[in-house]
Design a protein around this motif. Sequence first.
Motif, PDB file in Angstrom:
ATOM      1  N   GLY A 255       0.816  -1.210   0.000  1.00 60.87           N
ATOM      2  CA  GLY A 255       0.000   0.000   0.000  1.00 60.87           C
ATOM      3  C   GLY A 255       0.848   1.258   0.000  1.00 60.87           C
ATOM      4  N   ASN A 256       0.223   2.352  -0.330  1.00 63.37           N
ATOM      5  CA  ASN A 256       0.892   3.654  -0.361  1.00 63.37           C
ATOM      6  C   ASN A 256      -0.103   4.664   0.199  1.00 63.37           C
ATOM      7  N   PRO A 257       0.018   5.006   1.487  1.00 59.83           N
ATOM      8  CA  PRO A 257      -0.959   5.913   2.086  1.00 59.83           C
ATOM      9  C   PRO A 257      -0.996   7.298   1.447  1.00 59.83           C
ATOM     10  N   VAL A 258       0.140   7.771   0.907  1.00 63.57           N
ATOM     11  CA  VAL A 258       0.145   9.080   0.251  1.00 63.57           C
ATOM     12  C   VAL A 258      -0.696   9.011  -1.026  1.00 63.57           C
ATOM     13  N   LEU A 259      -0.451   7.998  -1.847  1.00 63.01           N
ATOM     14  CA  LEU A 259      -1.221   7.820  -3.075  1.00 63.01           C
ATOM     15  C   LEU A 259      -2.694   7.575  -2.757  1.00 63.01           C
ATOM     16  N   ASN A 260      -2.958   6.740  -1.763  1.00 62.16           N
ATOM     17  CA  ASN A 260      -4.349   6.461  -1.395  1.00 62.16           C
ATOM     18  C   ASN A 260      -5.071   7.715  -0.923  1.00 62.16           C
ATOM     19  N   SER A 261      -4.394   8.542  -0.125  1.00 67.94           N
ATOM     20  CA  SER A 261      -4.992   9.789   0.343  1.00 67.94           C
ATOM     21  C   SER A 261      -5.295  10.706  -0.834  1.00 67.94           C
ATOM     22  N   PHE A 262      -4.373  10.774  -1.773  1.00 63.37           N
ATOM     23  CA  PHE A 262      -4.534  11.612  -2.969  1.00 63.37           C
ATOM     24  C   PHE A 262      -5.721  11.133  -3.808  1.00 63.37           C
ATOM     25  N   LEU A 263      -5.828   9.831  -4.012  1.00 57.07           N
ATOM     26  CA  LEU A 263      -6.890   9.298  -4.869  1.00 57.07           C
ATOM     27  C   LEU A 263      -8.241   9.264  -4.174  1.00 57.07           C
ATOM     28  N   ASP A 264      -8.245   9.167  -2.855  1.00 52.03           N
ATOM     29  CA  ASP A 264      -9.504   9.124  -2.110  1.00 52.03           C
ATOM     30  C   ASP A 264      -9.889  10.497  -1.584  1.00 52.03           C
TER      31      ASP A 264
END
Length: 174
Positions: free
Chosen positions: A143-152
């Motif tokens: 997982g990538n919390p930075v990418l996930n935060s950006f996409l969500d």
Amino acid sequence: MGLFDQILGAVANPNQQGSLGQLGNIINTVDQLSNSTGADPSTIQSVLSVVGGQVRSALQQKQATEGNEATQALVNQYAGNSPNPQAVNSLFSPNIQQQVTEFAAQRTGLNAGTIQQLLPLVVPVVLNFLKSGANAQNPQNGGNPVLNSFLDADGDGDVDIADAIQLASRHIGR
């Protein structure tokens, strides 16, 4: 938690790729863009914000059609601080590139030709921010919390890339 908080978390977490050096390189790149275009740093940050919103849309579409791993692979492949036209082409069709250029020109006041020249550098810089949350040992997994935060993100159209750059600059004392 905001995007900048996620980036700081990635910097502080040895299991993620983020580092103060990476943030410093991104800030230096923004400064160089400002110097090379003659635009003030806030205008370049606006370009990053507008283009970041378009990158988010493209990555959300990729995530919906190809999944999280394909999206992370694209981020890992094209993240950087140097011009990469393939990064732009991997996210945007020529028609979409034209729309992104025109939209960014309208929003920032820079001419479309300048925006078109900036895209091959701006897109990798945005992706570089997103890569900071990737797993340091195995970037494709975990997982990538930075990418996930950006996409969500909440869908309000306000991409925190420009804000994150300003905060990162203050955080590392530049």
